[in-house]
Design an enzyme around this catalytic site. Structure first.
Site, PDB file in Angstrom:
ATOM      1  N   HIS A 302     -54.907 -19.758 -25.506  1.00 23.02           N
ATOM      2  CA  HIS A 302     -54.800 -18.364 -24.959  1.00 23.02           C
ATOM      3  C   HIS A 302     -56.073 -17.918 -25.062  1.00 23.02           C
ATOM      4  O   HIS A 302     -56.868 -17.372 -24.047  1.00 23.02           O
ATOM      5  CB  HIS A 302     -54.040 -17.376 -25.880  1.00 23.02           C
ATOM      6  CG  HIS A 302     -54.135 -15.975 -25.413  1.00 23.02           C
ATOM      7  ND1 HIS A 302     -52.865 -15.378 -24.912  1.00 23.02           N
ATOM      8  CD2 HIS A 302     -54.956 -15.246 -25.546  1.00 23.02           C
ATOM      9  CE1 HIS A 302     -53.279 -14.198 -24.516  1.00 23.02           C
ATOM     10  NE2 HIS A 302     -54.496 -13.855 -24.971  1.00 23.02           N
ATOM     11  N   GLU A 303     -56.975 -17.932 -26.117  1.00 27.00           N
ATOM     12  CA  GLU A 303     -58.246 -17.429 -25.997  1.00 27.00           C
ATOM     13  C   GLU A 303     -59.328 -18.200 -25.322  1.00 27.00           C
ATOM     14  O   GLU A 303     -60.228 -17.632 -24.788  1.00 27.00           O
ATOM     15  CB  GLU A 303     -58.506 -17.286 -27.761  1.00 27.00           C
ATOM     16  CG  GLU A 303     -57.874 -16.264 -28.450  1.00 27.00           C
ATOM     17  CD  GLU A 303     -57.806 -15.083 -28.002  1.00 27.00           C
ATOM     18  OE1 GLU A 303     -58.910 -14.425 -27.291  1.00 27.00           O
ATOM     19  OE2 GLU A 303     -56.634 -14.390 -28.223  1.00 27.00           O
ATOM     20  N   HIS A 306     -59.729 -17.390 -21.723  1.00 30.99           N
ATOM     21  CA  HIS A 306     -60.410 -16.257 -21.381  1.00 30.99           C
ATOM     22  C   HIS A 306     -61.918 -16.208 -20.983  1.00 30.99           C
ATOM     23  O   HIS A 306     -62.440 -15.407 -20.347  1.00 30.99           O
ATOM     24  CB  HIS A 306     -60.124 -15.346 -22.696  1.00 30.99           C
ATOM     25  CG  HIS A 306     -58.882 -14.371 -22.541  1.00 30.99           C
ATOM     26  ND1 HIS A 306     -58.297 -13.442 -21.686  1.00 30.99           N
ATOM     27  CD2 HIS A 306     -58.436 -14.201 -23.818  1.00 30.99           C
ATOM     28  CE1 HIS A 306     -57.285 -13.347 -22.291  1.00 30.99           C
ATOM     29  NE2 HIS A 306     -57.229 -13.102 -23.553  1.00 30.99           N
ATOM     30  N   ASP A 315     -55.397 -10.266 -19.586  1.00 25.90           N
ATOM     31  CA  ASP A 315     -54.209  -9.906 -20.554  1.00 25.90           C
ATOM     32  C   ASP A 315     -53.285  -8.732 -19.656  1.00 25.90           C
ATOM     33  O   ASP A 315     -53.412  -7.737 -19.797  1.00 25.90           O
ATOM     34  CB  ASP A 315     -54.514  -9.483 -21.808  1.00 25.90           C
ATOM     35  CG  ASP A 315     -55.334 -10.382 -22.688  1.00 25.90           C
ATOM     36  OD1 ASP A 315     -54.504 -11.820 -22.610  1.00 25.90           O
ATOM     37  OD2 ASP A 315     -56.092 -10.269 -23.214  1.00 25.90           O
TER      38      ASP A 315
END
Length: 352
Positions: A302-303, A306, A315
């Site tokens: 997920h990170e 980004h 998000d």
């Protein structure tokens, strides 16, 4: 600010907020402190949210300016081109009732926000500042269903600011490529036990990214796994997701990644998208499983998504139910949603 050039430019721009747009019964305005600024001036604006209706309205706290910034809450352009966000992107769990704030009928709340520490605003030019954020459609567990939960895009009209910046007009600042050095994992403020957990999580995230690439390049994109997290098959969207996962896999396998364990906040993790490849893990990370839903490995994926130089995700929603609903109703946002990438990578429960 007495320089003639600034006043001449300011005369062409709006000195105050334009009429507000409303979502449901919430109106938003953005008012700059000053219409023209110099290179040493902070860029302060006041954001006001007003409940124009007759019923209480609830908004997600982290989608408002009333808490420290954890997301890009503004759309900012300079001379018509997007301005890069420099602040945090935070991974949270799905919202609970405690994550909402309430505006009573007729109530207004304002917050003053300094933008130059959150956005790249050191280049001379005409800036347009618009408050713009999305409130997901998945209500908090236990929340009263109904119209008092604000859903959808919350936006102001643009306000204009002239900045005589440190850099000349027209300069294009490149995205940071990240630190040079050999591929691998390093640590900051992590104990031996934490390092062991992160090493395992990093391996799990790497495997999830590789599995995602294999799925996407094996022409399975019309299968339920893709559709559940990214929506119906559409060639351009499939290409975007495939490129995203390829970049995530490449970052895991070839970039120097540093994980910092110093965060004591309640959420899972955060990054600064313009600062690859530094990942800050927080309290919820340590109680997560290694793999599966909202896992350690999935959190790192997920990170990683980004970072501007990786996939540049946002998000839009948190949690599996919100991500699945986003895929169904707004697939163009799903392909830019970090949790959607995480849940596709974790694939729990497994879908073909």
């Amino acid at each position: 600010m007495h320089r003639p050039a600034l006043h001449a430019a300011a005369a062409l721009l709006l000195a105050c907020a334009l009429p507000a747009h409303a979502l449901g019964e919430i109106a938003v305005t953005v008012t700059p402190d000053q219409p023209a600024l110099g290179k040493g001036d902070d860029v302060n604006v006041t954001v006001t949210l007003t409940n124009t209706g007759n019923t209480p309205q609830r908004l997600l706290r982290w989608r408002t300016p009333f808490v420290p910034a954890e997301h890009a809450l503004f759309q900012i352009t300079r001379d018509g081109l997007p301005v890069r966000y420099l602040g945090r992107h935070v991974k949270r769990a799905a919202p609970t009732e405690a994550d909402y704030i309430v505006l009573a009928p007729g109530e207004s709340r304002s917050a003053r926000v300094e933008l130059s520490k959150l956005y790249e605003m050191q280049v001379t030019g005409a800036y347009s500042v618009r408050y713009y954020t999305s409130n997901p459609s998945n209500a908090a567990p236990g929340a009263k269903a109904g119209a008092d939960i604000v859903v959808g895009d919350l936006a102001s009209s643009p306000a204009a600011i002239w900045i005589e910046g440190r850099l000349p007009r027209g300069v294009v600042t490149p995205a940071l490529a990240g630190p040079s050095g050999p591929a691998g994992l390093t640590f900051s403020q992590c104990s031996n036990a934490q390092r062991a957990s992160i090493t395992n999580a990093f391996a799990a995230g790497t495997a999830m990214a590789a599995d995602g690439v294999e799925y996407l390049t094996s022409r399975k994109q019309q299968g339920p796994r893709y559709v559940n997290w990214f929506g119906t098959h559409e060639a351009a969207r499939v290409t975007t997701v495939t490129n995203n996962f390829t970049a995530i896999k490449n970052a895991f396998e070839t970039k120097p990644v540093k994980v910092d364990c110093g965060c004591d906040e309640p959420y899972f993790a955060y990054v600064y998208p313009a600062q690859p490849y530094n990942i800050y893990v927080c309290r919820a990370f340590w109680s997560a499983p290694l793999t599966g839903t909202d896992s350690m490995g999935g959190t790192l994926l997920h990170e990683m998504s980004h970072f501007d130089v990786v996939a540049g995700t946002d998000d839009h929603v948190y949690g599996q139910s919100g991500a699945a609903e986003l895929a169904r109703t707004a697939p163009q946002r799903a392909i830019n949603n970090a949790d959607s990438h995480e849940y596709f990578g974790e694939n729990t429960p497994p879908l073909q």
